[in-house]
Design a protein around this motif. Structure first.
Motif, short mmCIF file in Angstrom:
data_model
loop_
_atom_site.label_atom_id
_atom_site.label_comp_id
_atom_site.label_asym_id
_atom_site.label_seq_id
_atom_site.Cartn_x
_atom_site.Cartn_y
_atom_site.Cartn_z
N THR A 36 -8.98 30.06 28.79
CA THR A 36 -10.04 30.84 28.14
C THR A 36 -10.87 31.69 29.09
O THR A 36 -11.63 32.55 28.64
CB THR A 36 -10.99 29.89 27.40
OG1 THR A 36 -11.44 28.87 28.31
CG2 THR A 36 -10.29 29.24 26.22
N THR A 37 -10.79 31.48 30.40
CA THR A 37 -11.64 32.23 31.31
C THR A 37 -11.17 33.69 31.42
O THR A 37 -10.02 34.01 31.11
CB THR A 37 -11.67 31.62 32.73
OG1 THR A 37 -10.42 31.86 33.38
CG2 THR A 37 -11.96 30.13 32.67
N GLN A 41 -7.20 35.14 31.50
CA GLN A 41 -6.63 36.14 30.60
C GLN A 41 -5.94 37.25 31.40
O GLN A 41 -4.91 37.79 30.96
CB GLN A 41 -7.75 36.70 29.72
CG GLN A 41 -8.28 35.67 28.73
CD GLN A 41 -9.59 36.06 28.07
OE1 GLN A 41 -10.03 37.21 28.19
NE2 GLN A 41 -10.23 35.13 27.40
N TRP A 64 -1.76 25.66 32.06
CA TRP A 64 -3.20 25.76 32.26
C TRP A 64 -3.82 24.39 32.58
O TRP A 64 -3.23 23.36 32.29
CB TRP A 64 -3.86 26.35 31.02
CG TRP A 64 -3.30 27.67 30.60
CD1 TRP A 64 -2.46 27.92 29.55
CD2 TRP A 64 -3.51 28.94 31.23
NE1 TRP A 64 -2.14 29.25 29.48
CE2 TRP A 64 -2.77 29.90 30.50
CE3 TRP A 64 -4.26 29.35 32.34
CZ2 TRP A 64 -2.77 31.24 30.84
CZ3 TRP A 64 -4.26 30.69 32.68
CH2 TRP A 64 -3.52 31.62 31.94
N ASN A 216 -18.11 29.56 29.53
CA ASN A 216 -16.76 29.02 29.32
C ASN A 216 -16.76 27.50 29.30
O ASN A 216 -16.08 26.87 28.48
CB ASN A 216 -15.81 29.50 30.41
CG ASN A 216 -15.45 30.96 30.29
OD1 ASN A 216 -15.36 31.68 31.28
ND2 ASN A 216 -15.26 31.45 29.07
#
Length: 338
Positions: A36-37, A41, A64, A216
């Motif tokens: 998600t950071t 991405q 991840w 985050n």
């Protein structure tokens, strides 16, 4: 055989499988961050672009949140062939990667994302010691990420060095602990996934962290104060590939990797800056308070610091690598305007 070892072994076998007239290569990348950071991405974009530009002859499969091993195991996993690529911070390996570790760990020596970006690009191009160090460890650095400045995130308001005195502060590497100790704080080494719970339980009182990462990791739920002092800024984690995995690629594919890596680094810089501005608005909405840290107190903290550059050069001299260290520091000071 342990489940993790079985999984790694299966992946190693799978990455070497070929079909058809031309070999298709799958490279397994162990990532220290969740998907998600902002930087994660960019890494997914990097993987997608590699597949696209090689016509799916090279694919990068990302695991991840340390899916194939802890971040601190990343270098050894690359070296023994258990993984092909890794997204890891060099500061976790100060003994093996002292050159790469320095800009990733020396505190209060860079102020902005653009300074960090310029510094790392110049070091990689102008100081041979960096490529030599990577080669000696059987790895290759493809590109480095950026992070917004690490400000002081805390459970209680902190606006002076006296208020840091006696506080437990999350640190990493060899130099961040000394920065905290310089003003009477107690350093506590924590990995990224440990920060939230440690703040929640009072294991630490504060942690240097970037505003977008506070969002985050939902740190705003357990720490509602951010002091405007940059405790660390610099090149962040790198995307590394093992020497053996690099050699699997054709010369044309290697050129594609280098081109996409350059584009990814610029894309990352732009995304990080945008995300930082957005995160500040989000944190204010979540009830986080930003506090000015007086310039006089910043100067007091800096004056109390050890001479990190001189200490690092001395250590590198003892290893016969002092010339590269002096060249690094000279470029560093040019970049930050000292």
């Amino acid at each position: 055989m342990k489940p993790m070892i079985k999984q790694l072994a299966a992946l190693v076998l799978a990455s070497g499988m070929v079909t058809g007239a031309q070999a298709a290569t799958t490279l397994n990348l162990n990532h220290q961050w969740p998907a998600t950071t902002t930087g994660s991405q960019v890494d997914q974009w990097f993987a997608d672009e590699i597949a696209k530009r090689t016509n799916n002859q090279v694919k990068i499969r990302i695991f991840w949140s340390e899916g194939l091993g802890k971040a601190k195991e990343g270098l050894s996993l690359l070296q023994n062939g258990a993984i092909d690529m890794a997204a890891i911070s060099p500061a976790y390996f100060p003994a093996q990667l002292p050159f790469f570790s320095a800009p990733n760990s020396i505190p209060m020596a860079i102020e902005t994302v653009d300074q960090a970006n310029t510094l790392m690009q110049r070091l990689l191009k102008e100081v041979p010691a960096y490529s030599e160090e990577a080669e000696a460890n059987g790895v290759r650095a493809l590109f480095f990420h950026h992070l917004n400045p690490y400000l002081l995130v805390s459970r209680e308001k902190i606006v002076s060095t006296d208020q840091v005195n006696g506080k437990k502060v999350r640190t990493w590497g060899a130099d961040m602990p000394r920065m905290v100790q310089a003003v009477g704080g107690t350093p506590v080494t924590l990995m990224l996934p440990e920060i939230y719970e440690s703040l929640s339980r009072g294991v630490v009182d504060a942690a240097p962290f970037a505003v977008d990462l506070v969002v985050n990791y939902k740190i705003f739920e357990v720490a509602k104060n951010i002091s405007e002092i940059t405790l660390w800024e610099g090149p962040a984690w790198g995307i590394w590939i093992s020497k053996s995995a690099w050699q699997k690629l054709t010369p044309e594919q290697q050129k594609i990797f280098e081109q996409v890596a350059n584009e990814a680094m610029e894309r990352d810089r732009n995304a990080v800056l945008a995300k930082g501005a957005e995160a500040r608005k989000t944190l204010i909405e979540k009830g986080v308070q930003f506090h000015a840290f007086p310039e006089s107190e910043k100067a007091k903290w800096r004056a109390a610091l050890p001479d990190f550059f001189s200490d690092w050069i001395k250590r590198m001299d003892e290893q016969g690598k002092g010339d590269g260290a002096r060249q690094t520091v000279q470029i560093w000071k040019e970049v930050v305007g000292e």
